[in-house]
Design an enzyme around this catalytic site. Sequence first.
Site, PDB file in Angstrom:
ATOM      1  N   SER A 302      -1.941   7.134  10.634  1.00 45.80           N
ATOM      2  CA  SER A 302      -1.775   6.313   9.442  1.00 45.80           C
ATOM      3  C   SER A 302      -0.923   5.097   9.777  1.00 45.80           C
ATOM      4  O   SER A 302      -0.151   5.108  10.734  1.00 45.80           O
ATOM      5  CB  SER A 302      -1.089   7.124   8.335  1.00 45.80           C
ATOM      6  N   ASP A 303      -1.048   4.058   8.979  1.00 46.01           N
ATOM      7  CA  ASP A 303      -0.061   2.994   9.064  1.00 46.01           C
ATOM      8  C   ASP A 303       1.224   3.504   8.413  1.00 46.01           C
ATOM      9  O   ASP A 303       1.275   4.591   7.835  1.00 46.01           O
ATOM     10  CB  ASP A 303      -0.575   1.725   8.380  1.00 46.01           C
ATOM     11  N   TYR A 304       2.253   2.719   8.493  1.00 44.34           N
ATOM     12  CA  TYR A 304       3.600   3.096   8.072  1.00 44.34           C
ATOM     13  C   TYR A 304       3.622   3.574   6.618  1.00 44.34           C
ATOM     14  O   TYR A 304       3.424   2.785   5.703  1.00 44.34           O
ATOM     15  CB  TYR A 304       4.493   1.878   8.260  1.00 44.34           C
ATOM     16  N   THR A 305       3.825   4.866   6.400  1.00 46.54           N
ATOM     17  CA  THR A 305       3.885   5.548   5.095  1.00 46.54           C
ATOM     18  C   THR A 305       2.613   5.377   4.267  1.00 46.54           C
ATOM     19  O   THR A 305       2.630   5.585   3.054  1.00 46.54           O
ATOM     20  CB  THR A 305       5.101   5.105   4.247  1.00 46.54           C
ATOM     21  N   ALA A 306       1.492   5.029   4.899  1.00 40.09           N
ATOM     22  CA  ALA A 306       0.263   4.792   4.131  1.00 40.09           C
ATOM     23  C   ALA A 306      -0.222   6.047   3.434  1.00 40.09           C
ATOM     24  O   ALA A 306      -0.854   5.965   2.370  1.00 40.09           O
ATOM     25  CB  ALA A 306      -0.829   4.235   5.044  1.00 40.09           C
TER      26      ALA A 306
END
Length: 762
Positions: A302-306
């Site tokens: 995932s992207d950052y906290t996505a």
Amino acid sequence: MHARKTAQTALVAFLCLVSCPPLPAFAASVPGDPAPADAADVRIESLLSRMTVEEKAGQLSLFGPADINVPNNPQAGWRNAQQETADVRAGRLTGLFNNAGLEGKRRLQQIAVNESRLGIPLIFGADVIHGFRTMFPMPLAEASSWEPALAERTARAAAVEATADGFRWTFAPMVDIARDARWGRGLEGVGEDVYLAKQFAAARVRGFQGPDLSRPDAMLATPKHFAAYGAAEGGLDYNVSDISERTLREVYLPPFRAALDAGALSVMSAFNEIGGVPSTANPALLTGVLRDEWKFKGFVVSDYTADEELVEHGYAANPREAAKQAFMAGTDVSMQSGLYIRYLPDLVASGEVPMARLDEAVRRVLHVKQKLGLFDDPMRGLDGLPAAQRAENPEFIALAREDARRSIVMLKNERMLLPLPKAGTKIALVGPFAEGTIDLMGAWSLFPGQSAPVGIDQGLRAALGPGSSVNVVRGSGIESALPGGIDAAVAAAKDADVVLLAIGESQKMSGEARSRSDIGIPQAQQDLAEAVAATGKPVVVLLSNGRAMALKGAVRNARAILVTWFLGVQTGNAIADVVFGDFNPSGRLPVSFPQTAGQVPYYYGHKRTGRPTPANAPETAFKTRFVDATNEALYPFGFGLGYSPVRYDSVELSSERMPLAGTLRVRATVTNTGQRDAEEVVQLYIAERAASVTRPVRELKGFRKLNIAPGASEQVEFTLTADDLQFIGRDLKPVVEPGEFDLWVAPSAASGIRKHFVLTRD
């Protein structure tokens, strides 16, 4: 309630615009445990058989370094150093990202290997976007070179430097197509064109990973953001991307496929939604396309906290459901939120997440760690000198200068103002970027040991000959006036032979979360430009920027304009090389420069309408047009000038008819009519006149960079096949349709010599 929500989720997935054809049942995509094929598989299967569910969830959990907060970023998942150490010892995380310093990495890796129950090594990742210690031009700038082989070399250099600091995984290349100049992250990619993006995507993956991932200087590449992140509405970062499946498949997915075909084994999901389904929880994308269609064997991060942001999207009711939605859709690794380590054990215990799906994701991660050689030598890259203590590599500095000067695009050079003579020239260097500033680096300059960029003033002074001088005056700030600044700039201009106007965007005006509603020059700098131009002295604009910009007034009307982007550590030397003619500018635009901000999103490969505007249309005609501007770009995609003019003399086709199973050879002659060597980017475009689905007015299908001696002519040849004429048909499957085609061999997307051919069935 749970059953109703599950049914709604299934319906959304079925109706999602990216499903093609109807998706198979998700359970069918979760394989049983495969029979081990070799010793590496035996090792992985042995580990899997001994892992607890929590340890498995740990292998799917990635965090940033402890005790460091990124201002204004979501603060999820942050831990102190004691918690971090305990998590490594307990096998509760797979690795860390952007944790600078060898000592800390070395200590944590020793704990993971020697003190955790199973001894599984950590992987250290980083945002190595345009260099590690040696900072190269931003990717959009580098795309202006139209030299994928150059991008492969700079990615290789970045990997060599980053792996020497223990990083084996980069969150690059960004391969998003960006057609709206308001979107700040366009500077991390290649621009607006699919064909060009595919070439650079593959080249950068090859550069980062090298010939063998197990080599000590190989970095795992991560094409991002999957998918259509660059199509954000209004150019607003993190926003909705509401596009058709055809557009997704024709425009936004091909660069990802090129990157995976080049060997990338990780992919980063995107923040945006498409058709009501956030990408991080979109099974049609992450399982249907990646796994079922493309047979991708790596893992999705995932992207950052996505994954946690699925709650804010309104797609998940709470963090536990967000973890389930993302994981079951195909996001294997959670970045920063901590949702997987927190919720996956309970989701497996309740039966909501099958053990087979958990094992599948862990197997993918362990397989990549094995490919990187981490099991065989976990301390690789962790036993050298810290980055700040290592000597600069002169080869990489030379490469940075080469890259930077090849990235500069000359848009204008009236009456051959450039190049300037080195001797006997009085230069007024005016503007907020005139002196050395970190802004010249661009975004993503994160790591220790980086040298300050060579300032424009430094580069010019180092190149000047006798009797010349440089008078440096800031004149204004980037977004605000300076007391007495304009008066000082005007005085300097009046006393000079020529003004070099160093203006544009700061480092913080382009990049993530740096969308701009106004893509023009900030007003304080525009006022400075107008005042300097009013002196009547010739002006050369040196434009620092991370996007296509809408130029106006004195900036637009300057005698010469050089787009210098964010060029990295060798900025000043590269600009001096071009300004004084030691290097003949050869860059070409990878994005169209609009006339006004109101034209964006603007890109050359747009569709026709039923009411196109002919050149002689009256202003009152009911045609596709603005009432206050024409439809053309100010400077089109592919455009750029050199110091030696070239002429396109002839274009010949091997035949006017091309059979479906055959080829068409296109040969063109280009002549250098000037007195200096020339580098010309010869571009091949096509357009189908009529098809079952409307087609763009032009599509790039090839390019060649020629070196042509003064007065000489060079021939360039392209070969077209049916694959080059393929598009996504009505049934959302690739198709090639016989018909009439136009073809251009051109110096840009808005010019060239036009030819016609017919594609026949036999």
